[in-house]
Design an enzyme around this catalytic site. Structure first.
Site, PDB file in Angstrom:
ATOM      1  CB  THR A 109      -0.878   0.048   1.263  1.00 46.23           C
ATOM      2  OG1 THR A 109      -0.006   0.068   2.395  1.00 46.23           O
ATOM      3  CG2 THR A 109      -1.790  -1.157   1.348  1.00 46.23           C
ATOM      4  CD  GLU A 145      -5.475  -1.812   1.223  1.00 46.70           C
ATOM      5  OE1 GLU A 145      -5.612  -1.219   0.140  1.00 46.70           O
ATOM      6  OE2 GLU A 145      -4.995  -1.269   2.244  1.00 46.70           O
ATOM      7  CE  LYS A 182     -13.754  14.756  10.597  1.00 48.92           C
ATOM      8  NZ  LYS A 182     -12.313  14.855  10.347  1.00 48.92           N
ATOM      9  CD1 TRP A 213     -17.988  15.588   8.824  1.00 46.97           C
ATOM     10  CD2 TRP A 213     -18.109  13.752   7.545  1.00 46.97           C
ATOM     11  NE1 TRP A 213     -17.556  14.541   9.575  1.00 46.97           N
ATOM     12  CE2 TRP A 213     -17.621  13.395   8.825  1.00 46.97           C
ATOM     13  CE3 TRP A 213     -18.254  12.768   6.587  1.00 46.97           C
ATOM     14  CZ2 TRP A 213     -17.285  12.085   9.140  1.00 46.97           C
ATOM     15  CZ3 TRP A 213     -17.921  11.460   6.909  1.00 46.97           C
ATOM     16  CH2 TRP A 213     -17.440  11.118   8.173  1.00 46.97           C
TER      17      TRP A 213
END
Ligand code: AMP
Length: 545
Positions: free
Chosen positions: A186, A331, A439, A444
């Site tokens: 990753t 993944e 935020k 959000w």
């Protein structure tokens, strides 16, 4: 009662055997590091992959060893894909854009026994050769004539010499399909990179799913040019899918700029391509500056980060190239969702159709998706409610190499860290990475939508929207923008551009113009770097409301 079907393991080698038997004459075209264009057939590729397997045996590389590669998209890399995994070893594709320290850390962690590399990466390999703990063989992917005259790497081997000395007779072994076939780390934006270990079974199942018409839609009639690198998540599975369906493959090597890609598309009659938005930006800029047309390109798959609708429109309306927006992760092998429209959506007015196409799409069969709130409760598919996306399926990671980071799963689901909505048709829209969400006053704000609006402004070449600290609202959106060369654009004009396009309180507070936006090793904007550079900006410029 059991079914009475044969037990045949799903193995990577079977793709190669199929390609050789049924599409033996199909071509693989590669632009090489050496500067020329190389072409050969699947038949020759298969024979050379068998030589690779024999070379590994001759070098005494362990039967389950990790074998590293540091290479562009090219035929030698393809031979390693099959020659390494086919024999039961694990192909470990290293990302050459990483810093040598990270590269050495990853090679040690994976315990790579050998490293095969393109000559472009000689300096990186020289930088790590003396430090890596387990690599015993360094092999330059070139012929004798191109071997470096002097190198800091002791005992450097020449790939073509090794292949020439090896037999092309090799019987691919049969083994358990759960055995590991390849390894990709990753990007490690949080902590150390983690190793995702694909199996033969997961690779083949992913390949079937990726080739489907509503996924990457690969066929024997296509000429596919993967711009997505073979060093990151197996180039979205395209090197496998090409063998599965018998598609012609064009591999661009190091030439990823707009001009080089365009020339290859045209000279090789490419019909399908795939890549991240930043690559397409270079290509579109090139064709538009020079008034060029695509004569064979029909489709492109865009993913890795959100495809701005302005880019979709440019491809579809100006160039008659269909865009398929897709989403995935290292993944997830990587394909999770693809945005192929359903029948009823084809009738939608253009503006609405683009709104659907801008979504990351619906789950490919085999991938199960859901969204949850902070307490893990499942949220409705109403296209409004957003939550974290969780996925599960047979080509989704169940744990990282060496158990790094513990089990990533929550009740058997993999939390993606992406925040999104899902609509009634099952189309998922990513509003943000959880760590990039802004935020503001407890609410959000999704940065991707704000970036997409900026990107639809004709004077904007690239835009990132980040959370900047604000004296009153904690965080507010700040735009970091690269202007198109030679065009004027004032801050206020860009901010006014948001009026009527978005809720007023979502409008960014300010714009910072920059020459370039830092990109990570896989072509994604490095927002954490931008936050370091500009995250405090509004603390000094904001007028508290
Ligand atoms: P990687 O594992 O490095 O390929 O990164 C995976 C991440 O890239 C995902 O979790 C998403 O945040 C992002 N990503 C991939 N495809 C898309 C897409 N089409 N739109 C938005 N983000 C994407």
């Amino acid at each position: 009662m059991n079914g009475l079907m044969m037990q045949r393991a799903l193995l990577v080698s079977s793709l190669l055997v199929h390609a050789e038997r049924h599409h033996g004459g199909q071509q693989v075209v590669s632009r090489r590091v050496e500067g020329d264009v190389h072409r050969y057939s699947f038949r020759e590729m298969a024979a050379r992959s068998r030589r690779v397997a024999n070379v590994m045996d001759a070098l005494g590389i362990g039967p389950e060893a990790r074998v590293g590669t540091l290479a562009w998209n090219g035929y030698r890399h393809l031979e390693l894909y099959y020659g390494v995994s086919g024999a039961g070893r694990v192909l470990h594709t290293l990302n050459p854009r990483l810093h040598p320290d990270q590269m050495a850390w990853i090679a040690d962690h994976a315990e790579d026994e050998a490293l095969f590399f393109d000559l472009s990466f000689l300096p990186q390999v020289e930088a790590i050769a003396a430090r890596v703990k387990t690599i015993r063989h360094f092999v330059a992917l070139c012929d004798r004539g191109h071997m470096p005259a002097a190198s800091a790497i002791p005992g450097l081997l020449c790939y073509e010499d090794l292949l020439a000395a090896a037999s092309d007779a090799y019987a691919w072994p049969e083994f358990d399909e759960h055995r590991a076939s390849s390894l990709c780390y990753t990007s490690g934006t949080t902590g150390n990179p983690k190793g995702v270990l694909y199996s033969h079974r997961s690779t083949l199942l992913h390949c079937y799913a990726a080739a489907l018409p509503d996924s990457l839609n690969c066929s024997a009639r296509d000429t596919i040019l993967p711009v997505v690198p073979m060093f990151h998540v197996n180039a979205w599975g395209l090197p496998y899918a090409a063998c599965m369906v018998g598609a012609r493959l064009v591999l661009p090597g190091p030439g990823l700029d707009g001009r080089s890609l365009y020339e290859l598309f045209e000279s090789e009659g490419v019909t399908v391509s795939a890549g991240v938005p930043t690559v397409w930006q270079g290509l579109l800029a090139h064709v538009e500056t020079h008034g060029l047309r695509f004569s064979t390109m029909r489709r492109t798959i865009i993913g890795g980060s959100a495809c701005p609708p302005a880019m979709m429109r440019a491809f579809q309306e100006r160039h008659a190239v269909d865009v398929l927006h897709a989403w995935g992760m290292t993944e997830i092998s990587p394909l999770g969702t693809a945005c192929a429209l359903k029948r009823h959506q084809l009738e939608l007015p253009a503006a609405e159709r683009y709104r659907v196409q801008a979504k990351q799409g619906r789950a490919v069969f085999g991938v199960d998706i859901k969204i949850v709130d902070d307490a893990g409760r499942e949220l409705p598919w109403d296209g409004q409610t957003s939550g974290e996306l969780l996925v599960r399926g047979p080509w989704i990671v169940s744990g990282y190499l060496n158990g790094e980071g513990g089990s990533p799963l929550v009740d058997g689901w993999f939390p993606t860290g992406d925040v999104c909505t899902i609509d009634a048709d099952g189309f998922m829209l990513i509003t943000d990475r959880a760590k990039d969400v802004i935020k503001s006053g407890g609410e959000w704000i999704g940065s991707i939508e704000l970036e997409n609006i900026a990107m639809s402004h004709p004077a904007v070449a690239m835009a990132a929207c980040i959370a900047a600290r604000h004296p009153k609202w904690d965080e507010r959106p700040l735009l970091v923008v690269v202007r198109r060369p030679g065009v004027e654009l004032a801050k206020q004009d860009l901010l006014n551009f948001y009026t009527g396009r978005i809720a007023r309180w979502w409008t960014p507070d300010d714009v910072v113009f920059v020459d370039s936006i830092p990109l990570g090793a896989t072509g994604k904007m490095l927002k954490n770097r931008l936050r370091e550079q500009h995250g405090e900006h509004l603390m000094t410029t904001a007028v508290p409301a």
